[in-house]
Motif scaffolding. Structure first.
Motif: not given
Length: 81
Positions: A14, A17-18, A52-53, A55-60
């Motif tokens: 994460f 990627a950021a 993106r939403r 992917w970001q929510s699942s990784v978080f």
């Protein structure tokens, strides 16, 4: 122990990627003039937004669960302070 290592790897992905977006992608876009910047940004945002939403929510969420499991496995609790 495995949960902590996986949580660390997920957090590193994460963060990587950021870092890529902030160091490589965004400065390249900002070097364009306003009209070109808007022309580049609109289709890119439209394509990436749902992915993106998700992917970001699942990784978080995965990192949250694994980090919480690791913390509670060591006896760390929000109420034990």
């Amino acid at each position: 122990m495995l949960a902590g290592q996986v949580a660390l790897v997920v957090a590193a992905v994460f963060a990587g990627a950021a870092l890529y977006v902030n160091v490589a992608e965004q400065p390249a876009r900002l070097s364009l003039d306003d009209r070109s910047l808007l022309g580049e940004w609109k289709p890119s945002y439209k394509r990436a937004s749902p992915c993106r939403r998700r992917w970001q929510s699942s990784v978080f969420f995965l990192d949250y669960l694994l980090g919480g499991r690791q913390g509670f496995g060591r006896g760390l609790s929000p109420r034990s302070s």
